[in-house]
Design an enzyme around this catalytic site. Sequence first.
Site, PDB file in Angstrom:
ATOM      1  N   ARG A  90      39.994   3.989  -2.275  1.00  0.00           N
ATOM      2  CA  ARG A  90      38.905   3.166  -1.564  1.00  0.00           C
ATOM      3  C   ARG A  90      37.417   3.118  -1.825  1.00  0.00           C
ATOM      4  NH1 ARG A  90      37.467   6.570   4.082  1.00  0.00           N
ATOM      5  NH2 ARG A  90      35.639   5.607   4.940  1.00  0.00           N
ATOM      6  N   ARG A 135      39.391  -0.158   5.121  1.00  0.00           N
ATOM      7  CA  ARG A 135      39.756   1.120   3.916  1.00  0.00           C
ATOM      8  C   ARG A 135      41.602   0.793   2.580  1.00  0.00           C
ATOM      9  NH1 ARG A 135      38.733   4.487   7.705  1.00  0.00           N
ATOM     10  NH2 ARG A 135      37.091   2.927   8.439  1.00  0.00           N
ATOM     11  N   ASP A 174      42.325   6.529   4.340  1.00  0.00           N
ATOM     12  CA  ASP A 174      41.419   7.698   4.801  1.00  0.00           C
ATOM     13  C   ASP A 174      41.949   8.905   5.052  1.00  0.00           C
ATOM     14  OD1 ASP A 174      38.712   8.427   6.377  1.00  0.00           O
ATOM     15  OD2 ASP A 174      39.128   7.401   8.031  1.00  0.00           O
ATOM     16  N   ASP A 206      41.119  12.345   6.772  1.00  0.00           N
ATOM     17  CA  ASP A 206      40.511  13.170   7.675  1.00  0.00           C
ATOM     18  C   ASP A 206      41.395  14.844   8.120  1.00  0.00           C
ATOM     19  OD1 ASP A 206      37.935  11.476   8.139  1.00  0.00           O
ATOM     20  OD2 ASP A 206      39.407  10.524   9.098  1.00  0.00           O
TER      21      ASP A 206
END
Length: 541
Positions: A109, A118, A121, A123
């Site tokens: 990334r 990207r 990712d 999270d």
Amino acid sequence: MTGTLTSVIRNVYPSSAKHSVAIALGSNLGDRFANIETALRLIEQPDQLLTDVAANTVSVIDTSFMYETAPMYVTDQPRFANCACLVETNMEPWILLKLLKRIETTVGRVPSIQNGPRAVDLDIILYDNEIIDTRAESLRDTLDGLANELVVPHPRMAEREFVLRPLADMIPEFVHPVHKKSIRTLLGDVIRQSNVDFPMLKVTPFADYPITETRQLPGTHQVPSMGRYWTTHCSSDIQRPTKVRLMATLNATPDSFSDGSVNNTLSTALTYSAASVRAGADIIDIGGYSTRPGAAFVSPEEECQRVVPVIQAIRSHEDQDVSSALISIDTFRWEVAEAAVLAGANCINDVYSFTGPEYPLAQSSEKHLLKMREVARKLAVPVILMHSRGDAGSNKDYSQYKGGVLEGVRVELGEKVEAIIKGKGGVRRWFVIVDPGIGFSKTASSMTANTPVNPLAGYPRLIGSSRKSFLGAILERPDADGTYKGRKTEPKEREWATAATVACAIQQGASVVRVHDVQDMRDVVAVASAIWSYPKLTLTT
């Protein structure tokens, strides 16, 4: 065997972790599925990326299905691959966040616009049942100031189907600590308000073998490229595939019930494979050990000698369509599965769902499952898990189940699938295709019950009814009024009967049908798909 298979997995991989965490993963640049697989492997190797962190402080214990989704917020970019995982960890949330950011950089990334493309990712969506917000007090009721801060639960998860749907695969009844609604309810709310041009699709990625280009990161097994994939709709009661796939059956054996000794030489196997691909086969299933009742024992070494040369010959075929065809290896042995995949197979098809041929399940079944699970996880290939009870011709009593054979399939296959995908070292959920095992340990009457074949909701399904003996038993029956006496048939004479079962399977949402005669069954699939898969289709004369 003592305890359930799932409890066996917990005993083999005991956990002392303090925290349960849900992590969302996405990618829309490069090899999306390989990027996500690489990130998952790095999550379990924190010591490779962070100093002063022990090697076994994070374990992935469950994964969602994989989805292909339209981009949100910034729409002029490629579609995303999205999924989620559950991990157990002793890491504090800010240390875990640091690990995830380091993984994003390692996978590739680079800085971009907010919500832009990207490579990967990651999270933190949920951390136990905690509410965490490191922003200034004045910003905590807004969506501002999120960069370089930690906000858990993720502040925008309630509006994101691509987050909620994967979470619902794993923890549908978890109650959001802020919204005070279950994940299932939040997902329902989003779906009712959704108006997108590209609904989410469930994805089954296929790894490319043999591996020609490698990218092996420290502490992890090499991850193959995953450029090809199948998709299934996930917006209706019957989750239909975007395309019903045809699996061609290649028995490299002298004693299979239907076509033994027909394709068991290299030249005949190649001829069948090439003809099947040109006729529209989506994948070729190669087996070297017959599962018919009374079949002769074959050693793992001999089984490899039967299938590996065929796989290698297909991969070397002069016709690029043939050489690049998807291949599955029909085996219950980890040695054969590993050798076949490394030679060029893309999928493992196991008639015993990783527990081996013993029934009832025994201690050896547990060991067999653990080893098959380890190999499948390492190779990162789809696995077809079929319901059976040992020998195909035995163990047909399902009277202990109130729903009969179909309930028995759901419970027995369901337990195996749970043990295979959950716990440390589990196979990714998105790699699983289920097969109810038509004709294996089941009577003809149970196969014609007026109930949909749905052993495990949510998983793509393969139906393999081609030429089976239950079809012969049906064809041998006389008419109710006795005007037709029935007839005995050889397996090769059951193609019209097979066609009826293929059409029925498509009507009920099967993703894959396993057949012998690809050309004829391609016509059946085309017409049945036109009838059943598209409710708005107008048929004209």
